[in-house]
Design a protein around this motif. Structure first.
Motif, short mmCIF file in Angstrom:
data_model
loop_
_atom_site.label_atom_id
_atom_site.label_comp_id
_atom_site.label_asym_id
_atom_site.label_seq_id
_atom_site.Cartn_x
_atom_site.Cartn_y
_atom_site.Cartn_z
N THR A 54 35.39 -17.55 57.86
CA THR A 54 36.05 -16.58 57.59
C THR A 54 37.51 -16.65 57.06
O THR A 54 38.23 -16.03 56.01
N TYR B 280 30.60 -7.75 47.69
CA TYR B 280 31.91 -8.20 47.96
C TYR B 280 32.78 -8.18 46.58
O TYR B 280 33.68 -7.84 46.78
N GLN C 217 28.49 -12.23 54.06
CA GLN C 217 27.77 -13.57 54.63
C GLN C 217 26.49 -13.28 55.00
O GLN C 217 25.67 -13.96 54.87
N GLU C 218 26.16 -12.25 55.93
CA GLU C 218 24.95 -11.89 56.56
C GLU C 218 23.92 -11.52 55.59
O GLU C 218 22.99 -11.74 55.66
N LYS D 11 27.51 -17.11 46.66
CA LYS D 11 26.34 -18.08 47.06
C LYS D 11 25.32 -18.30 46.09
O LYS D 11 24.60 -17.28 45.61
N GLU E 168 28.91 -19.76 53.14
CA GLU E 168 29.00 -19.67 54.51
C GLU E 168 30.23 -20.68 54.83
O GLU E 168 30.00 -21.69 55.50
N GLU F 5 32.27 -11.03 56.94
CA GLU F 5 31.12 -11.66 57.68
C GLU F 5 29.93 -10.59 57.31
O GLU F 5 28.62 -11.14 57.05
N ILE G 290 27.87 -14.20 50.00
CA ILE G 290 28.87 -15.15 49.77
C ILE G 290 28.76 -16.45 50.69
O ILE G 290 28.04 -16.39 51.52
#
Length: 218
Positions: A171, A102, A161-162, A217, A168, A158, A166
């Motif tokens: 979005t 990201y 995130q998956e 994250k 949760e 997304e 980053i």
């Protein structure tokens, strides 16, 4: 490309449906420069006329009010220049690429918009100055963002995130945080404090790291 050539190209783009006279072109050039420099509210039609080298009455023969003159610049540019840029160049250059992280995506996003703003600075300043005061501008901008950017941005968030890179959060919240942080940098850099001695590369990197410190994250 210097400012005069940029404005001339812009007016050619806006002139596909109705032929502008030489005086109209001079008026619109003067209006772009003066609105960008002083803001719409602080600009008088007499100043525009003087800069364009025409009588003030000439302006009112072509544009009934000063607002009509503003909208002759802004609305066509949104629909014929900004929207295609967002839909094609921006999407191709930023959202259609593959990124390892990201952070890499943010770097591509901010540098793309940085170069876009520098290239189109007079008009971007008008947008920023007048966005909140003219519903016509706001509606066109919202439409462009919703139709051309939001879904691609959502998919990008997304994706990372998956991957677990980053946090949760919703979005929409991550998009808001990203846009407002980057937009805040651009607003300060180009409108609020343009004369400050900026090191743009350093500030871009600081902006990216600031965002990643909040979104990464743990």
């Amino acid at each position: 490309m210097d400012e005069q050539q940029w404005i001339a190209n812009l007016l050619k783009e806006n002139d596909r449906d109705a032929k502008l006279t030489e005086k109209q072109i001079k008026i619109l050039q003067a209006a772009v420069e003066t609105f960008a420099e002083k803001g719409y509210a602080s600009t008088s039609t007499s100043e525009i006329a003087k800069k364009a080298g025409v009588a003030e009455g000439t302006i009112f023969r072509h544009y009934k009010t000063k607002k009509d003159l503003l909208l002759a610049i802004v609305i066509p540019t949104l629909t014929k220049v900004i929207v295609p840029t967002v839909a094609k160049e921006f999407a191709k250059d930023v959202f259609e690429n593959q990124y390892e992280s990201y952070e890499d995506f943010l770097r591509a996003l901010i540098k793309n918009r940085y170069h876009f703003i520098k290239k189109n600075l007079p008009l971007v300043r008008i947008f920023w100055q007048e966005f909140a005061f003219h519903p016509e501008i706001k509606e066109e901008f919202q439409k462009a963002f919703t139709e051309n950017v939001y879904q691609r941005f959502k998919e990008m968030v997304e994706q990372f995130q998956e991957k677990g890179e980053i946090v949760e959060l919703p979005t929409a919240s991550i998009i808001r945080m990203t846009i407002t942080t980057i937009g805040g940098f651009f607003l300060t850099r180009f409108v609020i404090m343009p004369e400050h001695e900026w090191d743009d590369e350093v500030e871009i990197e600081r902006t990216i790291q600031f965002l990643m410190n909040g979104l990464r994250k743990r």
